[in-house]
Design a protein around this motif. Structure first.
Motif, PDB file in Angstrom:
ATOM      1  N   LYS A  33       0.669  -1.061   0.012  1.00 20.63           N
ATOM      2  CA  LYS A  33       0.169   0.025  -0.133  1.00 20.63           C
ATOM      3  C   LYS A  33       0.762   1.323   0.190  1.00 20.63           C
ATOM      4  O   LYS A  33       1.741   1.130   0.526  1.00 20.63           O
ATOM      5  N   LYS A  35       0.545   5.602   0.152  1.00 19.41           N
ATOM      6  CA  LYS A  35      -0.023   6.989   0.606  1.00 19.41           C
ATOM      7  C   LYS A  35       0.299   7.897  -0.492  1.00 19.41           C
ATOM      8  O   LYS A  35       1.449   8.228  -0.677  1.00 19.41           O
ATOM      9  N   ASP A  62      -7.526   3.211  -3.366  1.00 16.03           N
ATOM     10  CA  ASP A  62      -7.256   3.447  -1.926  1.00 16.03           C
ATOM     11  C   ASP A  62      -5.748   3.229  -1.606  1.00 16.03           C
ATOM     12  O   ASP A  62      -5.379   2.931  -0.525  1.00 16.03           O
ATOM     13  N   SER A  64      -3.933   0.543  -2.436  1.00 15.13           N
ATOM     14  CA  SER A  64      -3.512  -0.845  -2.385  1.00 15.13           C
ATOM     15  C   SER A  64      -2.922  -1.435  -3.904  1.00 15.13           C
ATOM     16  O   SER A  64      -3.529  -0.911  -4.792  1.00 15.13           O
TER      17      SER A  64
END
Length: 486
Positions: A33, A35, A62, A64
């Protein structure tokens, strides 16, 4: 790069010969993942035994991601993230778990494996990258900028010092001892040996360990066996990509071999390096696994850079004697594809976007000579041509039936547009994101850049390995563009 041949008496013998088929394809997984990631994907390069590939990981909204990719045994993988290039190893049944924050990449990036041992191995590779990537690139830039100002002894000292610092960092890492660690240390040795090769310092200069600390016996064996590079090592061939790259270059450049006994014949024989490499391997490489690999790679590379008919002769001479089924099948498929690009074949059609977002097709330029430059914004030789030779070339033919098409393969749209503006690149500018995975690059078999293609007014290929812009002499009566215009 033009390779200079050095004379060195060298008998290459295999130190380990055994039946081993690591060409079988397995799979590995990349998951994790990220950010603050604004793109839909990120890319990585992966080695193989014959070619390298560029691959993409899709990132969900998101942040991922999880994808599975093919891999042959153990290979090197390089992630292109946040303007960083981070090297690891990857193998069959591997899982690489990545996490980072795009706003603070270097402080947040982490990588883990499925086991504690594998995590330790990957974290060592990460720590080596963080410590040595910038010094390594600074060294390469210094060589590029100063060139002949640096004497060979000075170059060797700089390379050898950084090599010793890098090896010392491996020896001080006490988290584990494993085969992977040994392979990592061996890869460092041949990473720097490759630099000696590129700087034409071999065979006169060889890496030397000057550490005060006690060197493990297993690493002493690495330096001892390969100090004069006279032995081929089967385990290293399968497990150390840097070793494969080194021996491929070293054998071709420093192994004297004369396939013709008559000096008069040597002078008059047609230029065919691929045939020379074929005979060189037959005479010097005893292990079929490495010999057939060397010949296969030489032929595939030959088709990309030399006259098709001369390389084709070597292909036909070798294909029925190749003893490794995977290599034979791969080479046959490669030949079938490249055969469509020989002189006189219709040039593969394509439609790509230009910098204005408009669709441009090759068919738009029927009736004109077309000179295609597959290039990249991160390709040094490409930019040298673009800066120093392309403007004069374009100016010379500006009022004639010649079209210059520049296809960028290694950048995303924003970076590509900035490069066009920065280098004031004229002609028709198009983009083929994804390089090896893009249909246009597949159609034209673009394994390396810069790569030039010359197409006649009827839309047929004249030369799929056309001269670079720097190699075109505008004053030469045999300039291929001028011949087509006549």
């Amino acid at each position: 790069m033009r390779i200079i041949l050095f004379v060195l008496l060298l008998c290459i013998t295999p130190s380990f010969i055994h039946a081993q088929n690591n060409y079988a394809t397995g799979h590995f997984v990349i998951k994790g993942k990220v950010k603050n990631f604004k793109e839909e994907l990120f890319e990585f390069a992966l080695t193989s035994y014959l070619e390298h590939s560029i691959n993409f990981v899709q990132v969900k909204p998101d942040g991922s991601f999880e994808q599975r990719f093919p891999v042959q045994h153990l290979q090197a993988i390089r992630f292109m993230l946040n303007n960083d290039h981070i090297n690891f190893t990857v193998e069959d049944k591997d899982t690489l778990l990545l996490e980072w924050d795009e706003n603070d990449f270097r402080k947040t990036f982490s990588i883990k494996g499925k086991t504690e041992l594998r995590t330790n191995e990957l974290q060592l590779q990460l720590s080596l990258y963080l410590e040595f990537w910038n010094p390594f690139m600074n060294l390469m830039n210094e060589f590029h900028e100063k060139g002949k100002e640096l004497i060979d002894e000075k170059k060797f000292t700089l390379i050898n010092d950084l090599y010793n610092r890098n090896v010392n960092a491996v020896f001080t890492y006490t988290g584990f001892i494993s085969e992977s660690l040994k392979n990592q240390a061996t890869s460092i040795y041949f990473q720097y040996s490759n630099i000696l090769y590129l700087e034409r310092l071999l065979p006169h200069f060889k890496l030397k360990l000057t550490l005060d600390r006690l060197v493990p016996e297993w690493y002493s064996n690495v330096a001892g066996i390969s100090a004069d590079y006279t032995e081929l090592n089967d385990p290293w061939f399968w497990n150390v990509p840097e070793y494969r790259e080194f021996i491929y270059n070293y054998i071709r450049s420093y192994q004297p071999f004369k396939p013709y006994s008559n000096s008069k014949t040597i002078i008059t024989k047609p230029f065919n390096p691929t045939l020379d490499y074929y005979y060189l391997a037959q005479a010097n490489l005893a292990a079929n696994s490495i010999k057939d690999w060397f010949i296969t790679r030489s032929i595939m590379e030959g088709f990309r850079v030399h006259a098709f008919d001369r390389v084709e002769k070597v292909y036909k001479q070798f294909i029925n004697t190749c003893t490794v089924p995977y290599l034979k099948d791969t080479l046959h498929k490669f030949y079938t594809a490249i055969n469509r690009l020989k002189s006189g074949s219709p040039a593969p059609s394509f439609s790509l976007k230009n910098e204005l977002g408009q669709t441009v097709s090759l068919s738009n330029f029927k009736g004109k000579v077309v000179y295609i430059d597959f290039w990249g914004v991160n390709c040094g030789p490409c930019l040298l041509d673009i800066k120093n030779y392309v403007p004069e070339l374009h100016e010379h033919y500006k009022d004639k039936d010649v079209v210059f098409i520049n296809i960028c393969v290694d950048a995303k749209e924003a970076e590509w547009k900035k490069a066009i503006e920065k280098f004031e690149l004229g002609g028709i500018n198009l983009i083929a994101e994804g390089w090896a995975s893009h249909p246009v690059c597949k159609a034209y078999n673009i394994g390396g850049i810069p790569h030039y293609v010359l197409i006649d007014k009827n839309g047929k290929i004249v030369d799929n390995n056309a001269p670079w812009a720097s190699e075109l002499s505008l004053a030469n009566e045999k300039n291929p563009i001028d011949l087509l215009l006549k």
